[in-house]
Every structure is written in structure tokens, then in C-alpha cells.
Motif scaffolding. Structure first.
Motif, PDB file in Angstrom:
ATOM      1  N   UNK A 184       0.830  -1.209   0.000  1.00 31.74           N
ATOM      2  CA  UNK A 184       0.000   0.000   0.000  1.00 31.74           C
ATOM      3  C   UNK A 184       0.864   1.258   0.000  1.00 31.74           C
ATOM      4  N   UNK A 185       1.871   1.283   0.857  1.00 29.50           N
ATOM      5  CA  UNK A 185       2.764   2.451   0.912  1.00 29.50           C
ATOM      6  C   UNK A 185       3.465   2.685  -0.423  1.00 29.50           C
ATOM      7  N   UNK A 186       3.929   1.601  -1.040  1.00 33.66           N
ATOM      8  CA  UNK A 186       4.606   1.737  -2.339  1.00 33.66           C
ATOM      9  C   UNK A 186       3.635   2.246  -3.391  1.00 33.66           C
ATOM     10  N   UNK A 187       2.427   1.735  -3.372  1.00 37.36           N
ATOM     11  CA  UNK A 187       1.411   2.163  -4.336  1.00 37.36           C
ATOM     12  C   UNK A 187       1.180   3.669  -4.229  1.00 37.36           C
TER      13      UNK A 187
ATOM     14  N   UNK B 274       4.256   5.599  -5.605  1.00 38.64           N
ATOM     15  CA  UNK B 274       4.377   5.550  -7.068  1.00 38.64           C
ATOM     16  C   UNK B 274       3.446   6.543  -7.748  1.00 38.64           C
ATOM     17  N   UNK B 275       2.389   6.918  -7.066  1.00 37.57           N
ATOM     18  CA  UNK B 275       1.456   7.892  -7.639  1.00 37.57           C
ATOM     19  C   UNK B 275       0.764   7.368  -8.875  1.00 37.57           C
TER      20      UNK B 275
ATOM     21  N   UNK C 140       4.069  -0.755 -15.402  1.00 38.42           N
ATOM     22  CA  UNK C 140       5.443  -0.497 -14.951  1.00 38.42           C
ATOM     23  C   UNK C 140       5.647  -0.956 -13.513  1.00 38.42           C
ATOM     24  N   UNK C 141       4.653  -0.745 -12.653  1.00 38.93           N
ATOM     25  CA  UNK C 141       4.772  -1.214 -11.267  1.00 38.93           C
ATOM     26  C   UNK C 141       4.846  -2.735 -11.223  1.00 38.93           C
ATOM     27  N   UNK C 142       4.106  -3.380 -12.108  1.00 36.64           N
ATOM     28  CA  UNK C 142       4.121  -4.845 -12.184  1.00 36.64           C
ATOM     29  C   UNK C 142       5.506  -5.338 -12.611  1.00 36.64           C
TER      30      UNK C 142
END
Length: 129
Positions: A92-95, A98-99, A105-107
Motif C-alpha cells: 500500500x505504501x509503495x502504491x 508511485x502515484x 510499470x509497477x508490475x
């Protein structure tokens, strides 16, 4: 040429205005109809339902875009959750950090999967870009 006449729902000044007036009245009927349907299906008052109907008609791709993003997010979450040491809070924090970075790209960065990027590259090559 300026003239006066009667359209399907009342007077109009220019004959060319009739289709415009008819379209606007039809849209108003659609909005009111959607508002009534929303009131029946979703617990909301009529004013809110009308505003939602106007928004949906004015932004036809927004709902589909929202659903697509939700499915991509759930896919990313499922893939990340299968990794050792997964912590929902860290995900959750990373999400949030990342904005608006695309989920593709996150995947690629988070679980290390680039199959969606490869598919996009193949599509781009197929169009000659």
C-alpha cells in the motif's frame, strides 16, 4: 435564412436549430431516465442521481477506465501477495509513493514481470511505430 417555425417540441428561430434542440431535449430525457434508474438501484437521492447521470453521459469512458484500473490493481496485488515476505502495508505504501505510474510499470518493478511490456512492444511493432 432566418425564419420561424415549430419544431417537434416547440418554436425555434432557425430551421437548422431543430436537430440541435431535439438532441438536447432527448439528452435531457435520457438524463432524467438514468436518474430515476439510479434512484431505484442505488441508495441515493434524486439530485445526486441526476448529477451522476450527467457526469456519466459527459464522460463516457470514465467508468470503463475506473474498472480497468481496478482490475489491474487487483492483478498487481495478487501477484505481489504470492511473493515471500509480502506485507500489505508495504504494498500500500509503495502504491501511494508511485502515484500515477502505470500499473504495467509497477508490475515490472514489483514482481519483476514484463510480459505486459513485451505485449505492448509487439503491438507497437505491428503498427510500424
Amino acid at each position: 435564412m432566418t425564419g420561424t417555425g415549430r419544431g417537434p417540441r416547440g418554436p425555434y428561430t432557425h430551421p437548422e436549430a431543430e436537430p440541435v434542440v431535439a438532441a438536447r431535449l432527448a439528452k435531457q430525457d435520457v438524463v432524467q431516465g438514468l436518474g430515476h434508474v439510479l434512484c431505484r438501484l442505488v441508495p441515493m437521492d434524486e439530485a445526486t442521481a441526476w448529477a451522476e447521470a450527467v457526469f456519466c453521459l459527459g464522460n463516457p469512458g470514465q467508468g470503463l477506465s475506473y474498472r480497468t484500473g481496478k482490475l489491474q490493481l487487483l492483478e498487481l496485488l495478487a501477484e505481489a501477495a504470492g511473493r515471500d515476505g509480502f506485507e500489505l502495508k508495504d504494498f500500500h505504501d509503495r502504491l501511494w509513493r508511485e502515484g500515477n505510474a502505470p500499473f504495467t510499470l509497477q508490475r515490472w518493478e514489483l514482481p519483476g514481470l514484463r510480459d505486459q511490456l513485451d505485449a505492448a512492444d509487439r503491438l507497437a511493432g505491428a503498427t510500424g511505430d
